[in-house]
Design an enzyme around this catalytic site. Structure first.
Site, short mmCIF file in Angstrom:
data_model
loop_
_atom_site.label_atom_id
_atom_site.label_comp_id
_atom_site.label_asym_id
_atom_site.label_seq_id
_atom_site.Cartn_x
_atom_site.Cartn_y
_atom_site.Cartn_z
N THR A 240 9.26 65.18 51.38
CA THR A 240 8.86 66.75 50.16
C THR A 240 8.38 66.77 49.72
O THR A 240 7.53 67.74 49.31
CB THR A 240 10.52 66.30 49.56
N HIS A 243 4.82 67.97 52.18
CA HIS A 243 4.64 68.41 52.11
C HIS A 243 4.78 69.22 50.84
O HIS A 243 3.90 70.48 51.34
CB HIS A 243 6.48 68.93 52.25
N GLU A 244 5.25 69.43 50.08
CA GLU A 244 4.61 70.52 48.54
C GLU A 244 3.08 69.94 48.90
O GLU A 244 2.22 70.90 48.18
CB GLU A 244 4.98 69.66 47.53
N HIS A 247 1.29 72.48 50.90
CA HIS A 247 1.08 73.61 49.74
C HIS A 247 -0.17 73.60 48.74
O HIS A 247 -0.96 74.16 48.91
CB HIS A 247 2.40 73.89 49.67
N HIS A 253 3.66 76.94 56.13
CA HIS A 253 4.78 76.45 56.84
C HIS A 253 3.88 76.86 58.48
O HIS A 253 3.40 78.67 58.44
CB HIS A 253 5.72 77.16 56.53
N ASP A 267 -0.22 80.84 60.14
CA ASP A 267 -0.40 79.56 59.63
C ASP A 267 -1.94 80.00 59.63
O ASP A 267 -1.77 78.64 58.66
CB ASP A 267 0.00 78.23 59.93
N THR A 272 -1.79 74.03 65.56
CA THR A 272 0.00 73.99 65.53
C THR A 272 1.01 75.37 66.48
O THR A 272 -0.20 75.52 66.70
CB THR A 272 0.62 73.75 64.10
#
Ligand SMILES: [Zn+2]
Length: 737
Positions: A240, A243-244, A247, A253, A267, A272
């Protein structure tokens, strides 16, 4: 791959369909909230995205790329703020370090499950996600100097009851210069609108007014690190924060929400594969890991399976979330070279001390709290130590006035036998030094005396007597408080109201405001009652979480141990809380200012009889849990602990004592609708009669009686004016200075 969309459904999931907790990301929801308040963010984001398109044209992956173990190009000083309420969320230093370690493994492309990255043929095309996985050359280090240059272990602990409602409102409690430190806040729960199940959220790099005070990420403790309270079973657990942090370094995402167009650069990243995902109640997160060829977008070229391995997607189950792609790394480098270049500058690394890798022994910082520091004689108080910043080997508490008056325990329990306010001191000592904290007047002990039997009203229609009578409001959130208003009232000319806080506009949704009574004698009063009137209209939830009415709640509690424990007696929930009906028109838009026009727009709440304990010391509490509806009005709070039906008479009596407290004299006023037999006495707190003010018949109209301090030889302290009117008893507390 996703287009630039401002609302992500993942952030607002309310239901989970599997046994596994499904905590998702609140970053897009947070951006939408911020963009509503700071419209300049929309332009800032466009500029940010355009800037990357220019940057990548001349981007050269650095020579260290993919060379595992090479020295990092970007070192980021980190501070972790643990916002806790002395529960499990006050995680250990070791758990925090386990997360920092994982961040460094994941950003350096050193995670052990990289073996699961796919390299296969799909529809005749060879692809390799293994080869796309890239070292971001970023290393995170807990700060060794705080902003004042003091020795730190990079971890700050602050006690707050709002830890279960984490959001930007909490961050100013503890924040270090966000230009010099990557700020991470760890909390018990995250409060993004009405949603539950948010694991974390980040603030994107583009700035806006006031944004420097909230820059960083917030993560729940169960998904921070991989030991302690963060264990398997939470999804996605240790990744987590990776992931954050992605950002925070400018990544979006990969999946699409709302309308799917499966565009290649949704994105803003080209390597991707196009991905489409919309959360539903059946599939709040993407539970497709059992199909290695799962492909949500089939119309684009190259048409490849969704990249379940990517840290920025949200697959659950046995997917290996374990990589950033080359372009994702380029985008993070863009952010580090522009928006966040001050963090890793040589000057800043020296200032924050992170170049020095030898462990240091910092001086501990003393900190403590007590969850029950305002209580009555006889209740024991527990004290919680949460000192931080360095090892503590000795605790030295002093509790002047308490029993015992000192302690060397980490979490002592103390009793006080005399009413008053008391200081508390804690000295902590460790190998790094010692620290002292003194909290003056930290403990308030009240005498355990209840108001005698009678009829009482909370008379906020003319002044603040209710406070002097011992009534008080308590708030979970400091930013929303009851105000006195004359715009509406059930009776008399004023009421208290909690102003509306339209959904998602401010950040205090889900908090509780309480009215707490003083103590009353309800012994031997089987027909006693406690009652109040309120007026309230619900608001409408955003359509993104299903619309419908907001979800407020009123709860009435009683306590027979002076507020130490509260027993719920009645609950008024979402379907019956509205005082203007339950149909669609009773749900008001936030632009409407609800004011009850007449008594028909109010509801009466009464608890009576056996619901109230047969006890000589009873306190009442009204809780109002707010979820984004319209104005809430409260009025006509009253109780009767005498056995007669005193309520009707009391409405007309308008009993008042002004001034109160008083130094030399005060005036007792009341109104009689017709001729009555009246007896008025002054009694002291032990129930002993001091004087009889009047005994006889009185005519209709307003009555006024002066009470002089010297006339009745009153010394300073608390007395009661006791009235017996045609056999019904009333009482008023007076305070002589
Ligand atoms: Zn996210």
């Amino acid at each position: 791959m996703k287009k630039l969309l401002l609302i992500a459904s993942l952030a607002i999931l309310g239901t989970t369909s599997s046994l596994q907790a499904q905590n998702s990301c609140g970053t897009d929801h947070d951006f939408a909230e911020k963009a509503r308040k700071h419209p300049e963010l929309i332009e800032a984001r466009k500029k940010f995205d355009a800037g990357f398109k220019e940057y990548i044209k001349s981007y050269k992956p650095s020579s260290g790329l993919n060379k595992k173990g090479s020295s990092p190009k970007y070192i980021i000083p980190v501070v972790v703020h643990v916002l806790h309420d002395n529960g499990a969320e006050n995680i250990s230093d070791a758990q925090i370090k386990s997360e920092i370690d994982f961040l460094n493994l994941s950003f350096r492309n050193l995670v052990s499950d990289s073996i699961n990255r796919r390299q296969d043929t799909f529809n005749g095309t060879f692809y390799s996600y293994k080869q796309l996985a890239t070292d971001a050359e970023v290393e995170f280090r807990l700060a060794k100097n705080d902003p004042q240059g003091n020795c730190t272990n990079g971890i700050v602990r602050v006690q707050t009851p709002l830890t279960n409602k984490g959001n930007d409102e909490l961050k100013p409690i503890s924040v270090w210069d966000t230009k010099r430190y990557y700020n991470i806040w760890v909390v018990r729960g995250i409060n993004k609108g009405n949603s539950v199940g948010v694991a974390g959220y980040a603030q994107f790099p583009m700035g806006f007014s006031g944004g420097a005070s909230t820059d960083g990420i917030m993560v729940i403790h169960q998904e921070f690190g991989n030991i302690g309270t963060s264990q398997a079973g939470q999804t996605p657990n240790v990744t987590t924060s990776t992931h954050e942090t992605g950002h925070w370094l400018g990544l979006y995402h990969p999946f699409q929400t709302q309308v799917d167009t499966c565009e290649m650069n949704g994105d803003e990243i080209l390597d991707t594969p196009p991905t489409y995902f919309t959360a539903t109640s059946n599939e709040p997160l993407r539970n497709r890991c059992n199909n290695k060829n799962f492909n949500s977008c089939t119309m684009d070229v190259p048409d490849l399976p969704d990249m379940q391995e990517n840290y920025m997607d949200y697959f659950i189950g046995n997917c290996a979330s374990n990589m950033f792609t080359k372009e994702q790394v380029a985008r993070m480098h863009y952010v580090l070279e522009t928006y966040r270049s001050g963090l890793w500058s040589a000057e800043n690394l020296a200032l924050t001390g992170v170049l020095n890798q030898t462990p240091s022994n910092c001086k501990p910082i003393a900190a403590f709290n007590s969850p029950s520091r305002n209580t009555c004689i006889g209740n024991s108080l527990s004290f919680n130590d949460y000192s931080f910043n360095g090892t503590v080997t000795n605790y030295n508490w002093s509790f002047p006035g308490g029993t015992p008056s000192s302690s060397t325990a980490k979490r002592p329990t103390i009793k006080y036998d005399v009413a008053g306010t008391y200081d508390v001191t804690l000295i902590v000592t460790g190998p790094g030094g010692s620290d002292t904290i003194v909290k003056p007047n930290y403990v308030t002990i009240q005498a355990n005396t209840a108001n005698p039997k009678g009829f009482y009203t909370v008379d906020w229609w003319y002044q603040n007597n209710w406070q002097e009578q011992g009534w008080s409001f308590e708030y979970e959130s400091p930013n929303r408080k009851f105000e006195r208003t004359t715009a509406a009232s059930y009776n008399q000319n004023a009421s208290m109201f909690l102003p509306k806080d339209p959904f998602n506009q401010l950040m205090t949704v889900g908090t509780t405001a309480s009215l707490i009574s003083p103590s009353f004698d309800f012994s031997g009063t089987p027909t006693g009652y406690f009652a109040f009137d309120y007026a309230f209209a619900q608001g409408r939830l955003p359509s993104s979480i299903g619309g419908g009415a907001t979800n407020e709640e009123i709860k009435v509690y009683v306590s027979t141990d002076c507020g130490k424990t509260w027993t719920p007696k009645t609950t008024i929930g979402s379907s019956s809380i509205s005082t203007i009906g339950n149909n669609a028109s009773s749900i008001l838009a936030s632009s409407v200012n609800f004011v009850p026009a007449d008594q028909g727009k109010w509801k009466d709440v009464v608890i009576s009889g056996a619901t109230i304990p047969n006890n000589s010391n009873v306190k009442f509490k009204i809780d109002f849990k707010y979820q984004g509806g319209n104005n809430f009005f409260l009025d006509n709070v009253r109780l009767g602990s005498n056995t007669g039906n005193g309520e009707l008479l009391s409405e007309e009596l308008k009993l008042s004592v002004q001034p109160n407290p008083f130094a030399s004299s005060t005036k007792l006023r009341y109104f009689l609708s017709n001729r009555k037999q009246v007896e008025i006495r002054i009694i002291d707190i032990t129930g002993k009669e001091i004087a009889t003010l009047f005994n006889g018949e009185q005519t209709a109209g307003t009555q006024e009686i002066e009470i002089g301090k010297s006339q009745f030889q009153l010394s300073s302290g608390i007395y009661f004016v006791s009235l017996n009117i045609d056999g019904q008893k009333f009482s008023k507390k007076i305070v002589v200075e």
